[in-house]
Motif scaffolding. Sequence first.
Motif, PDB file in Angstrom:
ATOM      1  N   ILE A 301       0.996  -1.333   0.254  1.00  0.00           N
ATOM      2  CA  ILE A 301       0.222   0.012  -0.047  1.00  0.00           C
ATOM      3  C   ILE A 301       0.729   1.203  -0.199  1.00  0.00           C
ATOM      4  O   ILE A 301       0.235   2.450  -0.309  1.00  0.00           O
ATOM      5  CB  ILE A 301      -1.189   0.083   1.247  1.00  0.00           C
ATOM      6  CG1 ILE A 301      -2.225   1.097   0.939  1.00  0.00           C
ATOM      7  CG2 ILE A 301      -0.300   0.158   2.461  1.00  0.00           C
ATOM      8  CD1 ILE A 301      -2.871   0.750  -0.259  1.00  0.00           C
ATOM      9  N   THR A 302       2.096   1.238   0.625  1.00  0.00           N
ATOM     10  CA  THR A 302       2.854   2.358   0.620  1.00  0.00           C
ATOM     11  C   THR A 302       4.321   2.268  -0.437  1.00  0.00           C
ATOM     12  O   THR A 302       5.187   2.886  -0.245  1.00  0.00           O
ATOM     13  CB  THR A 302       3.287   2.746   1.893  1.00  0.00           C
ATOM     14  OG1 THR A 302       4.232   1.614   2.477  1.00  0.00           O
ATOM     15  CG2 THR A 302       2.120   3.242   2.932  1.00  0.00           C
ATOM     16  N   SER A 303       4.151   1.385  -1.490  1.00  0.00           N
ATOM     17  CA  SER A 303       5.181   1.161  -2.466  1.00  0.00           C
ATOM     18  C   SER A 303       5.170   2.279  -3.481  1.00  0.00           C
ATOM     19  O   SER A 303       4.466   2.050  -4.437  1.00  0.00           O
ATOM     20  CB  SER A 303       5.201  -0.175  -2.847  1.00  0.00           C
ATOM     21  OG  SER A 303       5.434  -1.144  -1.894  1.00  0.00           O
ATOM     22  N   LYS A 304       5.833   3.217  -3.587  1.00  0.00           N
ATOM     23  CA  LYS A 304       6.201   4.325  -4.599  1.00  0.00           C
ATOM     24  C   LYS A 304       6.611   3.784  -5.864  1.00  0.00           C
ATOM     25  O   LYS A 304       6.276   4.063  -6.795  1.00  0.00           O
ATOM     26  CB  LYS A 304       6.969   5.331  -4.020  1.00  0.00           C
ATOM     27  CG  LYS A 304       6.357   6.379  -3.190  1.00  0.00           C
ATOM     28  CD  LYS A 304       7.005   7.713  -3.431  1.00  0.00           C
ATOM     29  CE  LYS A 304       6.067   8.691  -2.589  1.00  0.00           C
ATOM     30  NZ  LYS A 304       6.413  10.266  -2.965  1.00  0.00           N
ATOM     31  N   SER A 305       7.101   2.608  -6.012  1.00  0.00           N
ATOM     32  CA  SER A 305       7.732   2.037  -7.214  1.00  0.00           C
ATOM     33  C   SER A 305       6.513   1.564  -7.795  1.00  0.00           C
ATOM     34  O   SER A 305       6.744   1.032  -9.171  1.00  0.00           O
ATOM     35  CB  SER A 305       8.526   0.869  -6.820  1.00  0.00           C
ATOM     36  OG  SER A 305       8.023  -0.017  -5.932  1.00  0.00           O
ATOM     37  N   LEU A 306       5.333   1.252  -7.228  1.00  0.00           N
ATOM     38  CA  LEU A 306       4.454   0.599  -8.187  1.00  0.00           C
ATOM     39  C   LEU A 306       3.518   1.962  -8.994  1.00  0.00           C
ATOM     40  O   LEU A 306       2.449   1.640  -9.841  1.00  0.00           O
ATOM     41  CB  LEU A 306       3.176   0.199  -7.163  1.00  0.00           C
ATOM     42  CG  LEU A 306       3.581  -1.073  -6.435  1.00  0.00           C
ATOM     43  CD1 LEU A 306       2.642  -1.703  -5.519  1.00  0.00           C
ATOM     44  CD2 LEU A 306       3.842  -2.386  -7.441  1.00  0.00           C
TER      45      LEU A 306
END
Length: 844
Positions: A301-306
Amino acid sequence: MLLFLYTLLLFSLLHAKAGNIPCRMFGDPKYPLLFRDGDVNIGALFPIHSIEKLPSFEFTRKPQLLSCSSVNLRDFRLAQIMIFAIEEINRSESLLPNVSIGYKIYDTCSSRMSSMSATMGLMNGPEFVAGDICNGQSPIHAIIGETESSATVILSRTTGPFKIPVISHAASCECLSNRRDYPSFFRTIASDYHQGRALAYIVKHFGWTWVGAVNSDNDYGNNGMAIFLNTAQKEGICVEYSVKFYRTEAEKLKKVVDTIKKSTAKVIVAFISFLEMGLLIDQLSIQNITGLQMVGVEGWITSKSLITPKTFRVLGGSLGFAVRKIYIEGFADYVLNAFWDTAFPCSQSQGNDSQVKLNCSKYQDLLALKNYNEDVPEHRFSSNVYKAVYAVANSLHSLLKCKEPEGCEKDLIIQPQQVVEALKKVNFTVKMGDRVWFDSTGATIAQYEVVNWQQDSGGSIQFKPVGYYDASLTPDQHFVVNTENIIWAGGNLKKPRSVCSESCPPGTRKAVQKGRPVCCYDCIPCAEGEISNETDSINCKQCPGEYWSNAEKNSCVLKAVEFLSFTEVMGVVLVFFSLFGVGLTALVAILFYRKKDTPIVKANNSELSFLLLFSLTLCFLCSLTFIGRPTEWSCMLRHTAFGITFVLCISCVLGKTIVVLMAFKATLPGSNVMKWFGPTQQRLSVFAFTLVQVLICVLWLTISPPFPYKNMKYYKEKIILECSLGSAIGFWAVMGYISLLAVLCFILAFLARTLPDNFNEAKFITFSMLIFCAVWLTFIPAYVSSPGKFTVAVEIFSILSSSFGLLFCIFAPKCYIILLKPEQNTKQHVIGKAPSISLALKPY
């Protein structure tokens, strides 16, 4: 006994021989990616790369070492925060003051094969000097990792027999809480037991009862989804589909996407690992599947790479639980400067090149990140690794008996089992203010932030906190969400609806559709007399006895009370005919009074005629007592008045009939019968007949009088307010006595109908009694079968019909002579050709 001693000796020799066997490594050693020697050493396993390249397995030559590519920035930061924490401790004068901590960080390449190889490398060390003896000592005192639950399960099962403590920063699978299977496992993240339940709570909080569920096909996803599904079922949430896939299963992923595309649920609960989520979002973006509300877990939910422009169309507005974001002072600067200068292997020559065999070319992809730290603030798992390092350091601090200013006893040999026991007792506070301790399952307390994917005015994506979940608080406080701050899927400000069936409004109930989940139902209107006053009612409630459901079936109202009223049409008509009868009777009485000296009035026994007219007036008036709201007095009055007035009326008619018969008998030679039925006897007979009815009525009223009764059996929707008979025997005794007198009168009048007289009154009495009996014989079945107020109307109609019958049959012919044929109102005409009955014409 000798056999036992021989066996014991043999085992001792074998043990001594085995203890002297030199340690040898088969195959090439596995070297750590990042390392530094120290007095005590901590191992770590992180999937710093996400793609593993398998060598050729042709079995014609020795397989080459596995190679990895594609840097996983999140876990690279975890390796950096571990080194940052170790260097911080090594500089500390209060924690392990004269002891240095070393580290060995292995890259698992997000692969089970590499993970197992790295685990063996940690437990054995990279190489041995020839002639070294196996001493059973582990080269490390604790292992931090892994990131994924399935890999951590493998790690913990491998190290478990050697009692090497494993502290995970991200493995949240509830399966790892089993202390029997994983006695030396700890984690600085909460178990998914809490996160799975929290997912169900947030879905219920927003009123979504129809959701889809997708999970990674591994320990993390399967166990977490099982907890969610179990809690969702208890909370009344229906799952349209529950599908899973693993990162290497392209066909399963395609089926998952097809299922999502065909579904009707607008909300998807994604209990998915970071890598699987990336694959799923890519496929959803390719097929342009947007507008779905994603509810996620801390894994992604907090993965900026997504985040890319394409994926944000799918993930925009996502909602989920994240590990609390904690700022670690100095770390952002460390990843830009100190790490590359001191800890990165290619920064300077260190260690034995022949042993380590570093090849700086394999670090080229990591060097590309040297000047990048914008992602650091959102790396929420960093604090978990930081806490794990400090937990190991605090346990070693107690085991090495460190004191200030003396320092620690460095010559003590620390076994991994001792570290396990010390970790169970740690209880300290890190510099960010968080307290670190492990519960009975080796986990920390569950504390999550609820984050929402939002795009700011500048176009950048933010993970905005909109609530929290804290298992340490009371049940009514541990989950809070601020709905007003949420941007939903597709950038909408309005919360999406995701239900299989729309809510059933008040006045209806839910009826489950056959073969479908309980959230799929039809709304069935409540039956008559039943209500539901809340939304989505399962059952309709029966209204209390005197109440009935309103038109909307959402509240009970008092039933309509039905009785024959003076204001309704039928009541007005009956009152009119009743008063009309009274008026008509009064006119006849006035006419007879004015013509009382005429022969036809004298010849018909004027005294009984006036008494009969008076009783008929009472009969007409008593019908009025049947109209209006029944009361205790009106119920007693209506039946007794009816019974007494009609007996008075019939008694008068009976008296007139007997007079006619007696008068004829008196004309016979030698008859003196009239002296026994003179005026006095006539009055007494009327009085006696009436007195009997009065006595019957008194007994009826004394024993069991009529009373007002609310009849709720005939009609369900209304109350019939009627007079209960009290004693049915009393009522039928009254009716029976009237019938007896009427039949007796009819018989006597019938016998006297042929008497020789020009104006024989017996004929008219016979006809009147015929009408009277016909009316009341018809009344009985009509009375029994008529419902409600119509029962009263039938009774009134019978009273009026019989009263009008008596009035017209007995008095109409006389009024006709008086008014229209006055020439016939003479003594001669009345006597006619029968002078012998002149005695009968004598006035009484």
